[in-house]
Design a protein around this motif. Structure first.
Motif: not given
Length: 579
Positions: A157-158, A519-521, A527-529, A534-535
Protein backbone atom coordinates in the motif's frame (compact mmCIF):
# COMPACT_ATOMS: atom_id res chain seq x y z
CA UNK A 1 -75.65 103.43 20.37
CA UNK A 2 -73.93 102.85 17.19
CA UNK A 3 -71.07 100.25 16.94
CA UNK A 4 -67.56 101.32 15.97
CA UNK A 5 -66.68 100.35 12.45
CA UNK A 6 -64.32 97.34 12.08
CA UNK A 7 -60.81 97.95 10.78
CA UNK A 8 -60.50 97.06 7.19
CA UNK A 9 -58.22 94.09 6.46
CA UNK A 10 -55.15 95.06 4.51
CA UNK A 11 -54.69 93.61 1.09
CA UNK A 12 -52.36 90.67 0.58
CA UNK A 13 -48.94 91.89 -0.55
CA UNK A 14 -48.00 91.22 -4.10
CA UNK A 15 -44.77 89.48 -3.13
CA UNK A 16 -43.96 87.17 -0.22
CA UNK A 17 -40.58 87.89 1.34
CA UNK A 18 -38.19 84.99 0.90
CA UNK A 19 -36.50 83.26 3.79
CA UNK A 20 -33.06 84.63 4.40
CA UNK A 21 -30.37 82.11 3.50
CA UNK A 22 -28.19 81.04 6.37
CA UNK A 23 -24.60 82.05 6.14
CA UNK A 24 -21.68 80.05 7.35
CA UNK A 25 -21.70 82.00 10.61
CA UNK A 26 -25.33 81.14 11.29
CA UNK A 27 -25.10 77.53 10.25
CA UNK A 28 -22.02 76.72 12.23
CA UNK A 29 -22.71 79.21 15.01
CA UNK A 30 -19.37 80.85 14.51
CA UNK A 31 -18.99 84.40 15.72
CA UNK A 32 -18.06 87.04 13.18
CA UNK A 33 -15.21 88.29 15.30
CA UNK A 34 -12.60 86.48 17.29
CA UNK A 35 -13.10 85.74 20.93
CA UNK A 36 -11.18 83.92 23.66
CA UNK A 37 -13.20 80.79 22.97
CA UNK A 38 -12.79 81.05 19.20
CA UNK A 39 -9.56 82.90 18.44
CA UNK A 40 -9.58 82.09 14.71
CA UNK A 41 -13.13 82.11 13.33
CA UNK A 42 -11.99 82.34 9.73
CA UNK A 43 -10.33 78.95 9.81
CA UNK A 44 -13.22 77.25 11.59
CA UNK A 45 -15.61 78.83 9.10
CA UNK A 46 -14.32 76.67 6.30
CA UNK A 47 -16.91 74.13 5.38
CA UNK A 48 -15.83 70.54 4.87
CA UNK A 49 -17.08 68.96 1.69
CA UNK A 50 -19.84 66.45 2.31
CA UNK A 51 -18.69 62.83 2.38
CA UNK A 52 -19.66 60.92 -0.73
CA UNK A 53 -22.64 58.75 -0.21
CA UNK A 54 -22.01 55.06 -0.52
CA UNK A 55 -23.64 53.68 -3.59
CA UNK A 56 -25.96 50.80 -2.89
CA UNK A 57 -25.74 47.78 -5.08
CA UNK A 58 -28.99 47.32 -6.93
CA UNK A 59 -30.29 43.79 -6.73
CA UNK A 60 -33.12 42.50 -8.77
CA UNK A 61 -36.11 41.27 -6.90
CA UNK A 62 -36.99 37.64 -6.78
CA UNK A 63 -39.93 38.17 -9.15
CA UNK A 64 -37.71 39.77 -11.77
CA UNK A 65 -35.18 36.95 -11.53
CA UNK A 66 -37.94 34.40 -11.87
CA UNK A 67 -39.29 36.27 -14.90
CA UNK A 68 -35.88 36.21 -16.56
CA UNK A 69 -34.71 32.72 -15.76
CA UNK A 70 -37.83 30.86 -14.80
CA UNK A 71 -37.23 28.02 -12.44
CA UNK A 72 -33.44 28.50 -12.58
CA UNK A 73 -33.60 31.97 -11.07
CA UNK A 74 -32.85 30.72 -7.55
CA UNK A 75 -29.41 29.58 -8.65
CA UNK A 76 -28.27 33.21 -8.38
CA UNK A 77 -28.16 32.86 -4.58
CA UNK A 78 -24.49 32.85 -3.38
CA UNK A 79 -23.11 29.45 -2.46
CA UNK A 80 -22.47 29.43 1.26
CA UNK A 81 -19.93 26.62 0.96
CA UNK A 82 -17.55 28.57 -1.20
CA UNK A 83 -18.28 32.12 -0.13
CA UNK A 84 -15.74 33.64 2.25
CA UNK A 85 -14.15 30.32 3.21
CA UNK A 86 -11.14 28.58 1.75
CA UNK A 87 -12.14 25.06 2.70
CA UNK A 88 -14.99 23.18 4.23
CA UNK A 89 -14.54 21.23 7.42
CA UNK A 90 -15.62 17.60 7.45
CA UNK A 91 -19.12 16.99 8.76
CA UNK A 92 -17.85 15.08 11.76
CA UNK A 93 -15.66 18.03 12.81
CA UNK A 94 -12.37 16.15 12.51
CA UNK A 95 -9.57 16.99 10.11
CA UNK A 96 -7.90 13.70 9.25
CA UNK A 97 -4.28 14.12 8.17
CA UNK A 98 -2.55 11.63 5.93
CA UNK A 99 0.61 11.64 3.79
CA UNK A 100 0.26 12.48 0.12
CA UNK A 101 0.11 9.38 -2.09
CA UNK A 102 1.79 9.19 -5.47
CA UNK A 103 1.08 6.77 -8.28
CA UNK A 104 4.41 5.09 -8.93
CA UNK A 105 5.66 2.43 -11.30
CA UNK A 106 6.68 -1.00 -10.14
CA UNK A 107 10.17 -1.18 -8.60
CA UNK A 108 13.06 -2.77 -10.43
CA UNK A 109 14.70 -5.94 -9.09
CA UNK A 110 17.78 -3.87 -8.23
CA UNK A 111 15.66 -1.63 -5.98
CA UNK A 112 15.62 -4.47 -3.45
CA UNK A 113 19.41 -4.26 -3.06
CA UNK A 114 20.99 -2.87 0.06
CA UNK A 115 21.49 0.92 -0.24
CA UNK A 116 25.05 1.62 -1.27
CA UNK A 117 27.49 3.77 0.66
CA UNK A 118 29.10 6.78 -1.04
CA UNK A 119 32.23 6.32 -3.10
CA UNK A 120 35.29 7.67 -1.27
CA UNK A 121 38.20 9.15 -3.23
CA UNK A 122 41.45 9.82 -1.30
CA UNK A 123 41.97 13.54 -1.01
CA UNK A 124 43.95 14.58 2.09
CA UNK A 125 46.03 13.17 4.94
CA UNK A 126 45.80 15.24 8.09
CA UNK A 127 46.08 14.64 11.84
CA UNK A 128 47.05 10.99 11.25
CA UNK A 129 43.83 10.37 9.37
CA UNK A 130 42.88 9.79 5.76
CA UNK A 131 40.22 12.13 4.48
CA UNK A 132 38.17 11.33 1.40
CA UNK A 133 35.99 13.20 -1.02
CA UNK A 134 32.56 11.56 -1.16
CA UNK A 135 30.61 11.14 -4.36
CA UNK A 136 27.75 9.15 -5.88
CA UNK A 137 25.26 10.47 -3.36
CA UNK A 138 22.78 13.34 -3.23
CA UNK A 139 23.01 16.43 -1.01
CA UNK A 140 20.24 18.22 0.88
CA UNK A 141 19.84 21.52 -0.93
CA UNK A 142 17.41 23.84 -2.71
CA UNK A 143 14.56 23.22 -0.30
CA UNK A 144 14.62 19.39 -0.41
CA UNK A 145 15.73 16.70 2.02
CA UNK A 146 16.75 13.16 1.07
CA UNK A 147 16.74 9.91 3.03
CA UNK A 148 17.63 6.43 1.80
CA UNK A 149 14.80 4.08 0.90
CA UNK A 150 14.48 0.53 -0.37
CA UNK A 151 11.82 -1.54 -2.13
CA UNK A 152 10.04 -4.05 0.07
CA UNK A 153 7.17 -6.33 -1.09
CA UNK A 154 5.68 -6.32 2.41
CA UNK A 155 4.64 -2.68 1.92
CA UNK A 156 2.29 -2.86 -1.08
CA UNK A 157 0.00 0.00 0.00
CA UNK A 158 3.01 2.30 0.42
CA UNK A 159 4.00 1.76 -3.20
CA UNK A 160 6.49 -0.93 -2.06
CA UNK A 161 8.98 1.54 -0.57
CA UNK A 162 10.11 2.21 2.98
CA UNK A 163 12.94 4.05 4.70
CA UNK A 164 16.37 2.48 5.13
CA UNK A 165 19.96 3.24 6.14
CA UNK A 166 23.33 2.87 4.49
CA UNK A 167 26.79 1.92 5.66
CA UNK A 168 28.54 2.70 7.89
CA UNK A 169 25.65 1.96 10.24
CA UNK A 170 25.32 3.79 13.53
CA UNK A 171 25.46 7.41 14.65
CA UNK A 172 27.84 9.45 12.49
CA UNK A 173 28.07 12.52 10.29
CA UNK A 174 25.30 12.51 7.68
CA UNK A 175 26.79 12.34 4.17
CA UNK A 176 23.64 13.78 2.59
CA UNK A 177 23.20 16.51 5.24
CA UNK A 178 26.64 18.08 4.81
CA UNK A 179 28.18 20.66 2.52
CA UNK A 180 29.53 19.25 -0.72
CA UNK A 181 33.01 20.56 0.23
CA UNK A 182 33.24 18.51 3.44
CA UNK A 183 35.86 15.72 3.53
CA UNK A 184 35.13 12.57 5.55
CA UNK A 185 37.08 9.69 6.99
CA UNK A 186 35.84 6.18 6.19
CA UNK A 187 33.82 5.68 9.45
CA UNK A 188 32.11 9.05 8.97
CA UNK A 189 33.26 10.35 12.36
CA UNK A 190 35.91 12.93 11.29
CA UNK A 191 35.58 15.86 8.89
CA UNK A 192 37.79 18.53 7.34
CA UNK A 193 37.80 20.97 4.41
CA UNK A 194 40.12 23.17 2.39
CA UNK A 195 37.43 25.79 1.77
CA UNK A 196 35.91 28.44 4.00
CA UNK A 197 33.51 27.56 6.76
CA UNK A 198 31.39 24.54 5.84
CA UNK A 199 29.01 22.65 8.13
CA UNK A 200 28.07 19.00 8.62
CA UNK A 201 25.17 17.69 10.71
CA UNK A 202 24.85 14.30 12.37
CA UNK A 203 22.40 11.65 11.18
CA UNK A 204 20.64 11.66 14.55
CA UNK A 205 18.70 14.53 16.13
CA UNK A 206 17.08 15.12 19.51
CA UNK A 207 13.57 16.39 20.28
CA UNK A 208 13.26 16.05 24.05
CA UNK A 209 15.32 14.95 27.04
CA UNK A 210 19.00 15.29 28.02
CA UNK A 211 21.68 14.17 25.57
CA UNK A 212 25.48 14.32 25.40
CA UNK A 213 28.19 13.99 22.75
CA UNK A 214 31.84 14.93 22.38
CA UNK A 215 34.04 16.56 19.75
CA UNK A 216 37.84 16.37 19.62
CA UNK A 217 39.81 19.10 17.83
CA UNK A 218 42.19 17.30 15.45
CA UNK A 219 43.49 20.42 13.71
CA UNK A 220 42.76 23.96 14.80
CA UNK A 221 44.15 26.70 17.00
CA UNK A 222 47.53 25.58 18.28
CA UNK A 223 49.30 26.56 21.48
CA UNK A 224 51.68 29.51 21.11
CA UNK A 225 55.15 28.50 19.97
CA UNK A 226 54.22 25.32 18.10
CA UNK A 227 54.90 24.96 14.37
CA UNK A 228 52.04 26.43 12.44
CA UNK A 229 50.68 28.13 15.56
CA UNK A 230 50.37 31.77 16.31
CA UNK A 231 54.12 32.11 16.93
CA UNK A 232 55.23 29.48 14.44
CA UNK A 233 55.37 29.07 10.69
CA UNK A 234 52.46 29.43 8.32
CA UNK A 235 53.19 26.51 6.01
CA UNK A 236 50.65 24.29 7.78
CA UNK A 237 47.91 26.41 9.33
CA UNK A 238 45.71 24.53 11.73
CA UNK A 239 42.48 26.10 10.54
CA UNK A 240 39.45 26.67 12.73
CA UNK A 241 36.60 24.62 14.15
CA UNK A 242 33.18 25.57 15.48
CA UNK A 243 30.80 23.11 17.09
CA UNK A 244 27.37 23.09 18.61
CA UNK A 245 23.72 22.24 17.89
CA UNK A 246 21.78 23.20 14.76
CA UNK A 247 18.29 22.76 13.37
CA UNK A 248 17.52 21.61 9.84
CA UNK A 249 16.92 25.17 8.66
CA UNK A 250 20.55 26.17 9.37
CA UNK A 251 22.61 26.71 6.21
CA UNK A 252 25.36 24.16 5.49
CA UNK A 253 27.63 26.72 3.83
CA UNK A 254 28.04 28.78 7.01
CA UNK A 255 29.59 28.15 10.44
CA UNK A 256 27.61 26.93 13.43
CA UNK A 257 26.01 29.91 15.12
CA UNK A 258 25.70 31.96 11.94
CA UNK A 259 21.90 32.30 12.08
CA UNK A 260 19.07 31.91 14.58
CA UNK A 261 18.80 28.18 13.84
CA UNK A 262 22.10 27.14 15.42
CA UNK A 263 24.02 27.66 18.65
CA UNK A 264 27.80 27.42 18.33
CA UNK A 265 31.06 27.56 20.25
CA UNK A 266 34.02 29.34 18.69
CA UNK A 267 37.58 28.07 19.09
CA UNK A 268 39.05 31.60 19.19
CA UNK A 269 38.80 32.85 22.80
CA UNK A 270 36.18 30.17 23.51
CA UNK A 271 33.35 32.52 22.61
CA UNK A 272 29.72 31.52 22.18
CA UNK A 273 28.06 32.46 18.88
CA UNK A 274 24.39 32.84 17.99
CA UNK A 275 23.01 34.86 15.08
CA UNK A 276 26.63 35.77 14.13
CA UNK A 277 27.11 37.62 17.42
CA UNK A 278 30.12 36.30 19.36
CA UNK A 279 30.10 36.86 23.11
CA UNK A 280 32.61 35.94 25.79
CA UNK A 281 31.92 32.64 27.50
CA UNK A 282 35.05 30.76 28.58
CA UNK A 283 37.44 32.36 31.07
CA UNK A 284 40.31 34.41 29.66
CA UNK A 285 42.99 32.20 28.14
CA UNK A 286 40.66 29.18 27.92
CA UNK A 287 40.34 29.06 24.13
CA UNK A 288 39.76 25.76 22.35
CA UNK A 289 43.00 24.32 20.98
CA UNK A 290 44.18 21.20 19.19
CA UNK A 291 43.72 18.07 21.27
CA UNK A 292 40.95 19.49 23.44
CA UNK A 293 37.80 17.43 23.94
CA UNK A 294 34.64 19.51 24.12
CA UNK A 295 31.52 17.92 25.58
CA UNK A 296 28.12 19.28 24.56
CA UNK A 297 24.97 18.56 26.52
CA UNK A 298 21.48 19.71 25.54
CA UNK A 299 18.39 19.79 27.75
CA UNK A 300 15.00 19.98 26.03
CA UNK A 301 11.55 19.85 27.64
CA UNK A 302 9.03 17.16 26.85
CA UNK A 303 7.18 17.30 23.56
CA UNK A 304 3.98 17.75 25.55
CA UNK A 305 5.21 21.04 27.00
CA UNK A 306 6.78 21.95 23.66
CA UNK A 307 3.40 21.67 21.93
CA UNK A 308 1.82 23.90 24.56
CA UNK A 309 4.38 26.57 23.69
CA UNK A 310 3.85 26.47 19.93
CA UNK A 311 0.06 26.17 20.32
CA UNK A 312 -0.03 29.27 22.50
CA UNK A 313 -1.49 27.49 25.54
CA UNK A 314 1.61 27.66 27.73
CA UNK A 315 0.99 29.34 31.09
CA UNK A 316 4.01 30.14 33.23
CA UNK A 317 1.92 30.14 36.39
CA UNK A 318 0.51 26.68 35.71
CA UNK A 319 3.32 24.92 33.83
CA UNK A 320 5.86 25.44 36.59
CA UNK A 321 7.61 22.12 35.90
CA UNK A 322 7.98 19.48 33.24
CA UNK A 323 7.07 16.50 35.42
CA UNK A 324 3.71 15.62 33.85
CA UNK A 325 3.65 12.12 32.42
CA UNK A 326 2.71 12.19 28.72
CA UNK A 327 -0.19 10.11 27.45
CA UNK A 328 -0.14 8.09 24.26
CA UNK A 329 -3.40 9.66 23.11
CA UNK A 330 -1.77 13.11 23.18
CA UNK A 331 0.93 12.22 20.68
CA UNK A 332 0.82 14.36 17.57
CA UNK A 333 0.53 13.01 14.03
CA UNK A 334 3.76 12.40 12.15
CA UNK A 335 3.10 13.21 8.48
CA UNK A 336 5.84 12.56 5.93
CA UNK A 337 5.05 13.85 2.44
CA UNK A 338 7.73 12.15 0.38
CA UNK A 339 8.18 10.45 -2.96
CA UNK A 340 10.83 7.91 -4.08
CA UNK A 341 13.34 9.31 -6.57
CA UNK A 342 16.38 7.84 -8.24
CA UNK A 343 19.86 9.36 -8.16
CA UNK A 344 22.31 7.31 -10.22
CA UNK A 345 22.32 3.88 -8.55
CA UNK A 346 20.57 5.02 -5.35
CA UNK A 347 16.95 5.29 -4.22
CA UNK A 348 15.96 8.20 -1.98
CA UNK A 349 12.84 9.62 -0.45
CA UNK A 350 12.54 13.25 -1.52
CA UNK A 351 10.59 15.62 0.70
CA UNK A 352 10.26 19.35 1.21
CA UNK A 353 12.80 20.77 3.65
CA UNK A 354 11.92 23.26 6.35
CA UNK A 355 13.06 26.76 5.47
CA UNK A 356 14.13 29.88 7.34
CA UNK A 357 11.29 32.23 8.27
CA UNK A 358 11.16 35.96 7.65
CA UNK A 359 10.72 36.67 11.37
CA UNK A 360 14.00 35.02 12.36
CA UNK A 361 15.83 36.62 9.46
CA UNK A 362 14.69 40.03 10.68
CA UNK A 363 15.62 39.09 14.24
CA UNK A 364 19.29 38.58 13.36
CA UNK A 365 19.40 41.72 11.22
CA UNK A 366 21.17 44.50 13.20
CA UNK A 367 19.18 47.11 11.23
CA UNK A 368 15.76 45.53 10.67
CA UNK A 369 13.49 46.86 7.96
CA UNK A 370 10.34 48.54 9.26
CA UNK A 371 7.42 46.24 8.46
CA UNK A 372 4.01 45.42 9.82
CA UNK A 373 5.54 42.78 12.13
CA UNK A 374 8.38 45.01 13.39
CA UNK A 375 6.53 45.77 16.63
CA UNK A 376 6.21 42.05 17.38
CA UNK A 377 9.82 41.33 16.43
CA UNK A 378 11.04 44.10 18.72
CA UNK A 379 9.75 42.01 21.63
CA UNK A 380 12.51 39.59 22.71
CA UNK A 381 11.88 35.85 22.17
CA UNK A 382 9.90 34.26 24.98
CA UNK A 383 7.50 31.29 25.46
CA UNK A 384 4.41 33.50 24.91
CA UNK A 385 5.66 35.56 21.97
CA UNK A 386 2.96 36.58 19.45
CA UNK A 387 4.97 34.94 16.65
CA UNK A 388 5.38 31.13 16.99
CA UNK A 389 8.87 31.17 15.43
CA UNK A 390 10.08 33.49 18.21
CA UNK A 391 8.81 31.38 21.09
CA UNK A 392 11.38 29.77 23.36
CA UNK A 393 11.36 26.50 25.27
CA UNK A 394 11.20 26.65 29.07
CA UNK A 395 13.75 24.52 30.96
CA UNK A 396 15.97 24.26 27.85
CA UNK A 397 19.71 24.92 27.82
CA UNK A 398 23.09 23.86 26.43
CA UNK A 399 25.97 22.92 28.73
CA UNK A 400 29.66 22.84 27.80
CA UNK A 401 32.45 20.65 29.18
CA UNK A 402 36.15 20.96 28.37
CA UNK A 403 38.30 17.88 28.87
CA UNK A 404 35.73 16.53 31.35
CA UNK A 405 35.42 19.76 33.39
CA UNK A 406 32.14 21.62 33.46
CA UNK A 407 32.45 25.16 32.04
CA UNK A 408 28.91 26.54 32.10
CA UNK A 409 25.71 27.24 30.17
CA UNK A 410 26.33 29.40 27.11
CA UNK A 411 22.70 29.24 25.97
CA UNK A 412 19.33 28.97 27.70
CA UNK A 413 15.73 29.25 26.48
CA UNK A 414 16.35 27.71 23.06
CA UNK A 415 13.98 28.52 20.21
CA UNK A 416 11.07 26.14 19.61
CA UNK A 417 11.16 23.97 16.48
CA UNK A 418 7.79 22.18 16.24
CA UNK A 419 5.31 23.56 13.68
CA UNK A 420 4.20 26.28 13.25
CA UNK A 421 7.60 27.48 14.52
CA UNK A 422 9.14 25.60 11.57
CA UNK A 423 7.72 25.99 8.07
CA UNK A 424 8.60 24.45 4.69
CA UNK A 425 9.64 26.53 1.73
CA UNK A 426 6.61 28.16 0.12
CA UNK A 427 6.25 26.14 -3.07
CA UNK A 428 3.70 23.98 -4.83
CA UNK A 429 2.91 20.83 -2.85
CA UNK A 430 4.39 21.97 0.46
CA UNK A 431 2.02 21.82 3.43
CA UNK A 432 2.53 23.91 6.56
CA UNK A 433 1.93 22.81 10.13
CA UNK A 434 3.15 19.20 9.70
CA UNK A 435 5.81 17.43 11.74
CA UNK A 436 7.76 14.73 9.87
CA UNK A 437 9.31 13.31 13.04
CA UNK A 438 12.83 14.57 12.32
CA UNK A 439 12.51 18.16 13.52
CA UNK A 440 14.88 18.96 16.36
CA UNK A 441 18.44 19.89 17.21
CA UNK A 442 21.32 18.02 15.57
CA UNK A 443 25.00 17.83 16.63
CA UNK A 444 26.85 20.02 14.13
CA UNK A 445 30.47 20.84 13.35
CA UNK A 446 31.87 23.43 10.94
CA UNK A 447 35.50 23.53 9.78
CA UNK A 448 37.56 26.26 8.09
CA UNK A 449 40.62 25.93 5.79
CA UNK A 450 42.33 22.88 7.19
CA UNK A 451 40.45 22.59 10.44
CA UNK A 452 39.56 19.03 11.40
CA UNK A 453 37.40 17.50 14.14
CA UNK A 454 36.20 14.07 15.26
CA UNK A 455 32.85 13.35 16.87
CA UNK A 456 32.05 10.76 19.51
CA UNK A 457 28.42 9.88 20.17
CA UNK A 458 29.17 7.24 22.81
CA UNK A 459 28.96 5.04 24.68
CA UNK A 460 32.75 5.08 25.23
CA UNK A 461 33.48 8.77 25.70
CA UNK A 462 36.95 10.27 26.01
CA UNK A 463 36.03 12.61 28.88
CA UNK A 464 32.54 11.74 30.17
CA UNK A 465 30.85 14.21 32.54
CA UNK A 466 30.34 13.14 36.16
CA UNK A 467 26.60 12.57 35.72
CA UNK A 468 27.12 10.23 32.78
CA UNK A 469 29.93 8.38 34.56
CA UNK A 470 27.67 7.83 37.57
CA UNK A 471 24.86 6.50 35.36
CA UNK A 472 27.26 3.98 33.83
CA UNK A 473 27.86 2.32 37.17
CA UNK A 474 24.31 2.49 38.54
CA UNK A 475 22.95 -1.01 39.19
CA UNK A 476 19.32 -1.78 39.98
CA UNK A 477 19.40 -4.83 42.23
CA UNK A 478 15.68 -5.49 41.72
CA UNK A 479 15.14 -5.58 37.98
CA UNK A 480 17.65 -3.70 35.84
CA UNK A 481 16.03 -4.81 32.56
CA UNK A 482 12.65 -3.40 33.58
CA UNK A 483 14.26 -0.10 34.58
CA UNK A 484 16.05 0.13 31.24
CA UNK A 485 12.79 -0.55 29.39
CA UNK A 486 11.12 2.25 31.36
CA UNK A 487 13.85 4.68 30.30
CA UNK A 488 13.11 3.96 26.64
CA UNK A 489 9.39 4.65 26.73
CA UNK A 490 9.55 8.44 26.74
CA UNK A 491 8.68 8.66 30.44
CA UNK A 492 9.70 11.48 32.74
CA UNK A 493 12.48 9.28 34.13
CA UNK A 494 14.02 8.98 30.68
CA UNK A 495 13.78 12.73 30.07
CA UNK A 496 15.51 13.58 33.35
CA UNK A 497 18.44 11.23 32.87
CA UNK A 498 21.50 12.24 30.84
CA UNK A 499 21.97 9.75 27.99
CA UNK A 500 24.63 9.27 25.31
CA UNK A 501 23.53 10.19 21.81
CA UNK A 502 24.11 6.68 20.46
CA UNK A 503 20.99 5.57 22.38
CA UNK A 504 18.98 8.22 20.58
CA UNK A 505 20.08 6.68 17.26
CA UNK A 506 18.51 3.35 18.28
CA UNK A 507 15.29 5.12 19.26
CA UNK A 508 15.27 6.99 15.94
CA UNK A 509 15.55 3.77 13.92
CA UNK A 510 12.67 2.27 15.91
CA UNK A 511 10.57 5.38 15.27
CA UNK A 512 11.24 5.18 11.52
CA UNK A 513 10.05 1.57 11.48
CA UNK A 514 6.88 2.43 13.41
CA UNK A 515 6.10 5.39 11.13
CA UNK A 516 6.56 3.21 8.03
CA UNK A 517 4.13 0.64 9.43
CA UNK A 518 1.60 3.33 10.37
CA UNK A 519 1.74 4.80 6.85
CA UNK A 520 1.25 1.34 5.36
CA UNK A 521 -1.80 0.68 7.56
CA UNK A 522 -3.18 4.14 6.76
CA UNK A 523 -2.90 3.61 2.99
CA UNK A 524 -4.26 0.09 3.33
CA UNK A 525 -7.33 1.45 5.15
CA UNK A 526 -7.82 4.09 2.46
CA UNK A 527 -7.87 1.30 -0.13
CA UNK A 528 -10.74 -0.38 1.71
CA UNK A 529 -8.71 -2.75 3.86
CA UNK A 530 -8.68 -5.48 1.21
CA UNK A 531 -6.19 -8.16 2.23
CA UNK A 532 -6.96 -10.60 -0.59
CA UNK A 533 -4.53 -8.96 -3.04
CA UNK A 534 -1.89 -8.59 -0.35
CA UNK A 535 -2.04 -12.09 1.03
CA UNK A 536 0.79 -13.49 -1.07
CA UNK A 537 3.88 -15.04 0.42
CA UNK A 538 6.78 -12.59 0.53
CA UNK A 539 9.87 -12.21 2.66
CA UNK A 540 9.09 -10.35 5.85
CA UNK A 541 11.87 -7.86 6.44
CA UNK A 542 12.42 -4.69 8.38
CA UNK A 543 16.04 -4.60 7.32
CA UNK A 544 17.58 -4.91 3.84
CA UNK A 545 15.69 -7.20 1.45
CA UNK A 546 17.69 -10.03 -0.09
CA UNK A 547 16.90 -10.05 -3.85
CA UNK A 548 17.60 -13.78 -3.98
CA UNK A 549 15.21 -14.60 -1.14
CA UNK A 550 12.25 -16.87 -1.97
CA UNK A 551 9.19 -14.97 -3.08
CA UNK A 552 10.86 -11.78 -4.29
CA UNK A 553 10.70 -12.69 -7.99
CA UNK A 554 7.02 -13.53 -7.82
CA UNK A 555 6.34 -10.40 -5.81
CA UNK A 556 8.07 -8.25 -8.43
CA UNK A 557 6.03 -9.89 -11.20
CA UNK A 558 2.83 -9.22 -9.30
CA UNK A 559 3.84 -5.60 -8.68
CA UNK A 560 4.23 -5.09 -12.40
CA UNK A 561 0.64 -6.18 -12.93
CA UNK A 562 -1.03 -4.32 -10.05
CA UNK A 563 1.47 -1.47 -9.68
CA UNK A 564 1.04 2.06 -10.86
CA UNK A 565 2.71 2.39 -14.26
CA UNK A 566 3.81 -1.14 -15.08
CA UNK A 567 7.27 -2.25 -16.24
CA UNK A 568 7.54 0.55 -18.78
CA UNK A 569 7.29 3.29 -16.12
CA UNK A 570 10.21 4.96 -14.40
CA UNK A 571 10.74 6.69 -11.08
CA UNK A 572 11.85 10.28 -11.51
CA UNK A 573 15.61 10.71 -11.65
CA UNK A 574 17.23 13.89 -10.39
CA UNK A 575 20.50 15.52 -11.36
CA UNK A 576 22.53 17.71 -9.02
CA UNK A 577 25.24 19.97 -10.38
CA UNK A 578 28.53 20.18 -8.57
CA UNK A 579 29.10 23.41 -6.67
Amino acid sequence: MSEAPLARRSATPATIPQKRSLGLEDEQHVPAVSSPLNPDPVTSRARRPPAPREQREKKESLKKREAKAGDGARSGTPDSQGHGRKSKKPRDGYNILSPIRYKLPAPKPTDFDLPKAPIFTPFLDKAERHFYESSEHVYNRKGFRYTHCIADPTFPSSQYHRQSETEPFGPRINFEDSSSHILFDSPGKSISTEKGFRMARANVGVREGKWYWECKILSGVRPAGEDGGKDGGKDDPGGHVRLGWARREASLDTPVGFDAYSYGLRDVAGQKVHMSRPKDFMPAGEEIREGDVIGLEINLPSLLLHRKVVDGSYNKAVDVSDDVEPHAAEAADIIRDRVPIRYKAHLYFEQFEYHSTKELEELMNPAPVITATSSSISEPPNPNHPLPSLRTLPFSCIKIYKNGQYIGKPFTDLLAFLPPASKPLNQVGAREGLDDGMLGYFPSVSVFRGGAAEVNFGPNFWCPPPELSANEYDVDMIDNSAAEATLRTGSIASLKKLRPLNERYSDQIAEDIVYDIIDEVDFWAQDGGDTEAKGREAPTALGPVDPSAPGVDSAVAEMETIGGAGPAGEIKEIVQEEE
